[in-house]
Structures are given as C-alpha cells and as structure tokens.
Design a protein around this motif. Structure first.
Motif, mmCIF file in Angstrom:
data_model
loop_
_atom_site.group_PDB
_atom_site.id
_atom_site.type_symbol
_atom_site.label_atom_id
_atom_site.label_comp_id
_atom_site.label_asym_id
_atom_site.label_seq_id
_atom_site.Cartn_x
_atom_site.Cartn_y
_atom_site.Cartn_z
ATOM 1 N N GLY A 128 28.744 21.692 -16.667
ATOM 2 C CA GLY A 128 28.893 23.089 -17.028
ATOM 3 C C GLY A 128 27.582 23.822 -17.239
ATOM 4 O O GLY A 128 27.536 24.792 -17.997
ATOM 5 N N SER A 129 26.527 23.398 -16.536
ATOM 6 C CA SER A 129 25.209 24.022 -16.739
ATOM 7 C C SER A 129 24.780 24.923 -15.587
ATOM 8 O O SER A 129 23.767 25.620 -15.691
ATOM 9 N N ILE A 130 25.524 24.922 -14.492
ATOM 10 C CA ILE A 130 25.100 25.625 -13.276
ATOM 11 C C ILE A 130 26.073 26.778 -12.984
ATOM 12 O O ILE A 130 27.287 26.593 -12.987
ATOM 13 N N GLU A 131 25.538 27.943 -12.710
ATOM 14 C CA GLU A 131 26.384 29.099 -12.399
ATOM 15 C C GLU A 131 26.654 29.251 -10.905
ATOM 16 O O GLU A 131 27.700 29.776 -10.517
ATOM 17 N N ARG A 132 25.730 28.796 -10.086
ATOM 18 C CA ARG A 132 25.905 28.984 -8.634
ATOM 19 C C ARG A 132 25.201 27.859 -7.889
ATOM 20 O O ARG A 132 24.103 27.446 -8.267
ATOM 21 N N ILE A 133 25.835 27.368 -6.838
ATOM 22 C CA ILE A 133 25.274 26.320 -5.988
ATOM 23 C C ILE A 133 25.150 26.870 -4.576
ATOM 24 O O ILE A 133 26.067 27.522 -4.066
ATOM 25 N N TYR A 134 24.020 26.597 -3.936
ATOM 26 C CA TYR A 134 23.783 27.022 -2.561
ATOM 27 C C TYR A 134 23.782 25.800 -1.648
ATOM 28 O O TYR A 134 23.097 24.801 -1.925
ATOM 29 N N LEU A 135 24.546 25.888 -0.564
ATOM 30 C CA LEU A 135 24.559 24.868 0.486
ATOM 31 C C LEU A 135 24.163 25.567 1.780
ATOM 32 O O LEU A 135 25.006 26.145 2.472
ATOM 33 N N ASN A 136 22.887 25.540 2.087
ATOM 34 C CA ASN A 136 22.372 26.262 3.246
ATOM 35 C C ASN A 136 22.114 25.305 4.410
ATOM 36 O O ASN A 136 21.219 24.466 4.342
ATOM 37 N N PHE A 137 22.915 25.425 5.444
ATOM 38 C CA PHE A 137 22.706 24.688 6.685
ATOM 39 C C PHE A 137 22.622 23.176 6.457
ATOM 40 O O PHE A 137 21.736 22.493 6.969
ATOM 41 N N SER A 138 23.562 22.696 5.648
ATOM 42 C CA SER A 138 23.680 21.249 5.453
ATOM 43 C C SER A 138 23.975 20.583 6.791
ATOM 44 O O SER A 138 24.654 21.158 7.651
ATOM 45 N N THR A 139 23.515 19.377 6.979
ATOM 46 C CA THR A 139 23.773 18.644 8.217
ATOM 47 C C THR A 139 25.277 18.446 8.396
ATOM 48 O O THR A 139 25.942 17.912 7.502
ATOM 49 N N PRO A 140 25.852 18.872 9.526
ATOM 50 C CA PRO A 140 27.320 18.811 9.700
ATOM 51 C C PRO A 140 27.903 17.401 9.730
ATOM 52 O O PRO A 140 29.042 17.199 9.331
ATOM 53 N N LEU A 141 27.134 16.431 10.260
ATOM 54 C CA LEU A 141 27.616 15.054 10.363
ATOM 55 C C LEU A 141 29.015 15.012 10.982
ATOM 56 O O LEU A 141 30.006 14.654 10.329
ATOM 57 N N PRO A 142 29.141 15.378 12.260
ATOM 58 C CA PRO A 142 30.468 15.517 12.876
ATOM 59 C C PRO A 142 31.232 14.214 13.067
ATOM 60 O O PRO A 142 32.457 14.237 13.227
ATOM 61 N N GLU A 143 30.543 13.089 13.050
ATOM 62 C CA GLU A 143 31.233 11.818 13.273
ATOM 63 C C GLU A 143 32.225 11.550 12.142
ATOM 64 O O GLU A 143 31.887 11.669 10.955
ATOM 65 N N LYS A 144 33.445 11.170 12.482
ATOM 66 C CA LYS A 144 34.472 10.908 11.473
ATOM 67 C C LYS A 144 34.024 9.832 10.496
ATOM 68 O O LYS A 144 34.330 9.893 9.295
ATOM 69 N N SER A 145 33.263 8.865 10.980
ATOM 70 C CA SER A 145 32.816 7.765 10.133
ATOM 71 C C SER A 145 31.836 8.219 9.048
ATOM 72 O O SER A 145 31.594 7.499 8.087
ATOM 73 N N ARG A 146 31.284 9.425 9.220
ATOM 74 C CA ARG A 146 30.298 9.922 8.247
ATOM 75 C C ARG A 146 30.853 11.059 7.386
ATOM 76 O O ARG A 146 30.090 11.741 6.700
ATOM 77 N N GLU A 147 32.153 11.240 7.418
ATOM 78 C CA GLU A 147 32.764 12.357 6.683
ATOM 79 C C GLU A 147 32.390 12.344 5.208
ATOM 80 O O GLU A 147 32.113 13.386 4.603
ATOM 81 N N LYS A 148 32.364 11.170 4.584
ATOM 82 C CA LYS A 148 32.079 11.086 3.159
ATOM 83 C C LYS A 148 30.658 11.529 2.818
ATOM 84 O O LYS A 148 30.359 11.826 1.658
ATOM 85 N N GLN A 149 29.782 11.584 3.829
ATOM 86 C CA GLN A 149 28.403 11.995 3.589
ATOM 87 C C GLN A 149 28.208 13.509 3.693
ATOM 88 O O GLN A 149 27.157 14.023 3.320
ATOM 89 N N ARG A 150 29.205 14.216 4.196
ATOM 90 C CA ARG A 150 29.081 15.674 4.293
ATOM 91 C C ARG A 150 29.018 16.268 2.890
ATOM 92 O O ARG A 150 29.753 15.850 1.993
ATOM 93 N N LEU A 151 28.170 17.265 2.714
ATOM 94 C CA LEU A 151 27.961 17.820 1.378
ATOM 95 C C LEU A 151 29.119 18.677 0.880
ATOM 96 O O LEU A 151 29.074 19.170 -0.248
ATOM 97 N N THR A 152 30.158 18.846 1.708
ATOM 98 C CA THR A 152 31.385 19.481 1.224
ATOM 99 C C THR A 152 32.566 18.509 1.255
ATOM 100 O O THR A 152 33.720 18.936 1.193
ATOM 101 N N ALA A 153 32.284 17.233 1.347
ATOM 102 C CA ALA A 153 33.339 16.222 1.239
ATOM 103 C C ALA A 153 33.864 16.202 -0.193
ATOM 104 O O ALA A 153 33.175 16.610 -1.133
ATOM 105 N N PRO A 154 35.096 15.729 -0.409
ATOM 106 C CA PRO A 154 35.686 15.766 -1.749
ATOM 107 C C PRO A 154 34.824 15.146 -2.841
ATOM 108 O O PRO A 154 34.788 15.665 -3.964
#
Length: 225
Positions: A119-145
């Motif tokens: 509860g210390s952050i008001e806003r998070i920026y995710l600018n041009f994170s690596t998409p990692l399109p391979e299904k095997s790397r889904e967990k590494q995407r910065l918008t993964a659950p």
C-alpha cells in the motif's frame, strides 16, 4: 544480442549509492526470497518527505522516469530495472542531471515486496515491457497474474497501473489479465499518438522510433478495485 558489460561496472554502481536502494537478490531462489525476505525501505526517510510514490517497472535507460520526475517534482519516483548495465545508465543520468526525486532498485520484479511496503505506491508504469509471445514464457510477462498480484499488494486503494506497448497481442493479453485479476480498465487507446491521451505523453527514443514508422502505440490504465 547480449549487451556488453560496461567498463568499471562495479565501481560505477558503487558510486551511485546515493540513489540505489537495493541490488541483486537476497538468495538464489526467487520464490523463497519473495516469501521470506524483508528489508522494507522507509520511503519517507529516503525522500525526506511524504509525497506520493510512483514506480516504473523495467525503467530501461531511465529517460522516461527522469523526465517524469522533472515534470512532477512533488511526486517521488522509484525505478526498478533488472539489468545492472542498463540500470547504471539510468542512475548516472539522474545523478548527472541532479534529479532529486528518483531512486533505483536493481532487482527482479518478483522481489519488489521484499523492499517496498504494501500500500505504498500510487501508480505503476509498465512502458514497453518485453512481450514474451511464447506460451512457455507467459509467467514471465510483467502483466501475468503473479505480477499483477504483486502490484495489487504494493498499490494503494484505487492505485493505478499505466501500460504502454507496441505489441497488440501483448496489449490484448494484458487487458484480459487486468480484468480477471481485480482491476478495472479505463482510458484504452490503440493509437496513443492520435488520441486524446497524447497530450503530456512522454515519448522515449524507443517509442519515437516505432511511431515514426507509422505503427501505433497501445495504452491503457488499470485501476485497483
């Protein structure tokens, strides 16, 4: 292509100690570290004030967070970057320009809760994170659950995540994950530079190179419910 290690990397990083809050990982096992290690930063003491704190995850060379900090001097900015080579460039720029309201975390995003209070952050920026399109790397995407759960813990109630990307498949994936993991999505645009959200947008060199080719930039804001 692998980035060449900068000359005198370690002494130069040491010289950036005034703006570097944490580096590396406390143990080899990231899961163990995330669950059991805590060295929470007193953000008010670090910045010397109680201003709102924003977090740039994957800050790259620091051009975005530096410009953002100059535009918003009454906001404190944290910049997280895994690659020491890249983080060094950002830190040296901030020190050279004398920007007082930026600090750095040279750590994996998985262990942000080891250092940042809930509860210390008001806003998070995710600018041009690596998409990692391979299904095997889904967990590494910065918008993964698993990452969205980390952001939820760090954000204040009503806190926001702002995402920009040049990858439409990654953007669609992110919108879906935001909606499924406790966020309300707003301000969606599939052509940022020709939208109402273009005013005030900080255009990094990467973003400019992409848009100059006539390709759209995708942007959305996800609000913590």
């Amino acid at each position: 292509m692998r980035m060449r290690r900068k000359r005198n990397l370690e002494p130069r990083i040491e010289a950036c100690g005034a703006v570097l809050l944490a580096r590396g990982r406390p143990c080899l096992n990231l899961k163990e570290a995330a669950e059991g290690f805590r060295a929470l930063v007193d953000l008010q003491a670090v910045f010397g004030n109680g201003n709102p704190v924003h977090l740039d995850v994957g800050c790259g060379n620091g051009k975005f967070v530096s410009e953002k900090a100059l535009r918003e001097p009454n906001v404190n900015f944290l910049a997280a970057e895994l690659c020491s080579n890249v983080c060094l460039t950002a830190m040296e720029h901030v020190l050279r320009e004398g920007i007082p309201n930026v600090r750095f975390l040279n750590i994996p995003a998985e262990i942000l809760p080891c250092y940042l209070p809930e509860g210390s952050i008001e806003r998070i920026y995710l600018n041009f994170s690596t998409p990692l399109p391979e299904k095997s790397r889904e967990k590494q995407r910065l918008t993964a659950p698993r990452f969205l759960e980390i952001y939820r813990r760090l954000l204040v109630e009503g806190g926001e995540i702002e995402q920009k990307t040049d990858s439409e498949p990654f953007f669609d994936y992110s919108l879906e994950q935001f909606a499924q993991n406790g966020f309300t999505v707003k301000d969606i645009t599939r052509d940022l530079h020709n939208s109402d959200f273009a005013q005030g947008n900080i255009v990094t060199e990467y973003e400019k190179n992409f848009s100059d080719r006539g390709l759209p930039i995708f942007r959305a804001v996800a609000v913590k419910n």
